[in-house]
Design an enzyme around this catalytic site. Structure first.
Site, short mmCIF file in Angstrom:
data_model
loop_
_atom_site.label_atom_id
_atom_site.label_comp_id
_atom_site.label_asym_id
_atom_site.label_seq_id
_atom_site.Cartn_x
_atom_site.Cartn_y
_atom_site.Cartn_z
N HIS A 99 -41.30 -24.19 -23.02
CA HIS A 99 -41.20 -22.90 -23.71
C HIS A 99 -42.33 -21.99 -23.23
O HIS A 99 -43.45 -22.47 -23.02
CB HIS A 99 -41.31 -23.07 -25.22
CG HIS A 99 -40.43 -24.15 -25.77
ND1 HIS A 99 -39.05 -24.07 -25.75
CD2 HIS A 99 -40.72 -25.33 -26.35
CE1 HIS A 99 -38.55 -25.17 -26.30
NE2 HIS A 99 -39.55 -25.95 -26.66
N GLU A 116 -44.88 -25.82 -30.75
CA GLU A 116 -44.25 -26.69 -31.74
C GLU A 116 -45.00 -28.01 -31.84
O GLU A 116 -45.95 -28.27 -31.09
CB GLU A 116 -42.78 -26.95 -31.38
CG GLU A 116 -42.59 -27.61 -30.03
CD GLU A 116 -41.13 -27.64 -29.58
OE1 GLU A 116 -40.24 -27.25 -30.34
OE2 GLU A 116 -40.89 -28.07 -28.43
N HIS A 174 -41.90 -31.09 -21.86
CA HIS A 174 -41.66 -32.15 -22.86
C HIS A 174 -40.17 -32.47 -22.95
O HIS A 174 -39.33 -31.70 -22.50
CB HIS A 174 -42.17 -31.71 -24.24
CG HIS A 174 -41.49 -30.45 -24.73
ND1 HIS A 174 -41.88 -29.19 -24.32
CD2 HIS A 174 -40.46 -30.26 -25.59
CE1 HIS A 174 -41.11 -28.29 -24.90
NE2 HIS A 174 -40.23 -28.91 -25.68
N ARG A 194 -34.59 -24.93 -19.71
CA ARG A 194 -34.19 -26.28 -19.31
C ARG A 194 -34.62 -26.50 -17.87
O ARG A 194 -34.19 -25.79 -16.96
CB ARG A 194 -32.67 -26.43 -19.47
CG ARG A 194 -32.18 -27.86 -19.47
CD ARG A 194 -30.68 -27.94 -19.67
NE ARG A 194 -30.24 -27.47 -20.96
CZ ARG A 194 -29.41 -26.46 -21.16
NH1 ARG A 194 -28.90 -25.80 -20.14
NH2 ARG A 194 -29.06 -26.10 -22.38
#
Length: 317
Positions: A99, A116, A174, A194
């Protein structure tokens, strides 16, 4: 105090843990995600009970403003709720992704990036995940490794144990692996690039879209010795595990009643029960808190009493 109806997301990779974990009377299969608290437009959670039943989270924010989220949060985020809370159950490997941070997201025409964290629930034996680079690579080598299917060889891989915490700042590569069951706390953002999808094809025989160029701009190529957040579990205390500009999270594992003082905090608080059962009392209001339940406390909450044998995450901004 607010509870919301979960948004259950059926996915190709979803498993069978969420319905049982949350004690729901549902017959859905392949539920990959339960969105617990969400203000994402089109995916807003709805109040499940009480006087505000039927209202969306965004309606609550719009009506109650700083009384719900806190003065500084309302000045910073306006009518948008800043966090998205999920449970994720992966029966298959998820794609390798990254991200962007807020600055890069703005440059790419997105509203914000995404930082996150994961808290590992009871996962399958041997379940693993990827988090961070284990060796130095350049942006050019990254693209080559995606092309020749060796990108996973450059990533740090971890076997998942219940109670593990992984912080994933924007820019860190990740992926959740098959058998992982986690609680996720994240910025309210759906910007995901992605990187690699194991050359899998969808039901129509097509490869899923990769975002190699956008991801290359977003990756933080720093290599760290350990990407697991290490802490020693203790009972009946607040154990802070993450503190960043987007959220602060602590783990509580209670076997005796605890009063928690929020009088100096200018923020909403979210309690995410991950094991056991108990109750939360605020003023004259009392509600259950069992594994799989998530509770939103308005910023006007000064103190709560938590009782029972219950383990939960506490997070706020």
């Amino acid at each position: 105090m607010y509870k919301f109806k979960p948004l259950l997301k059926q996915t190709l990779w979803g498993g069978d843990k969420i319905i049982t974990f949350k004690q729901l009377n549902e017959q859905l299969e392949n539920v990959g995600e339960s969105w617990e608290i969400s203000g994402v437009p089109g995916d807003e959670t709805i109040v499940a009970e009480g006087p505000m039943m039927g209202k969306t989270l965004n309606e609550l924010v719009h009506e109650q403003k700083e009384a719900l989220v806190g003065k500084e949060n309302y000045e910073r985020f306006g009518d948008e709720f800043p966090l998205l809370i999920k449970f994720i159950d992966a029966r298959q490997d998820l794609s390798i992704q990254v991200h962007p941070n807020d600055e890069i997201a703005h440059r790419q025409g997105k509203e914000r990036g995404k930082t996150e964290m994961w808290y590992a629930l009871e996962s399958e034996p041997g379940a693993q995940l990827y988090n961070g680079l284990k060796q130095q690579i350049t942006p050019e080598q990254y693209k080559e490794r995606v092309e020749n299917d060796t990108i996973t060889e450059a990533l740090a891989r971890y076997e998942v144990r219940e109670g593990d915490v992984f912080f994933i700042p924007a820019g860190r590569i990740h992926a959740i692996g098959a058998g992982c069951f986690v609680a996720e706390i994240q910025q309210t953002s759906d910007v995901t690039y992605r990187i690699y999808d194991f050359k899998r094809k969808d039901k129509d025989g097509n490869y899923r879209q990769l975002h190699t160029r956008e991801a290359a701009e977003s990756i933080d190529y720093t290599v760290l010795p350990d990407y697991r957040t290490n802490y020693i579990p203790e009972k009946n205390i607040a154990q802070q595990v993450v503190s960043c500009p987007y959220f602060t999270t602590a783990v509580y594992d209670l076997t005796e009643p605890m009063q928690i003082d929020y009088s100096d905090l200018d923020s909403f608080v979210i309690l995410i029960a991950v094991k056991g059962e108990g109750s939360v009392t605020a003023g004259n209001e009392k509600t259950s808190l069992h594994a799989g339940e998530t509770l939103l406390l308005p910023s006007t909450t000064k103190e709560v009493k938590v009782e029972g044998n219950v383990k939960f995450l506490e997070t706020f901004v």
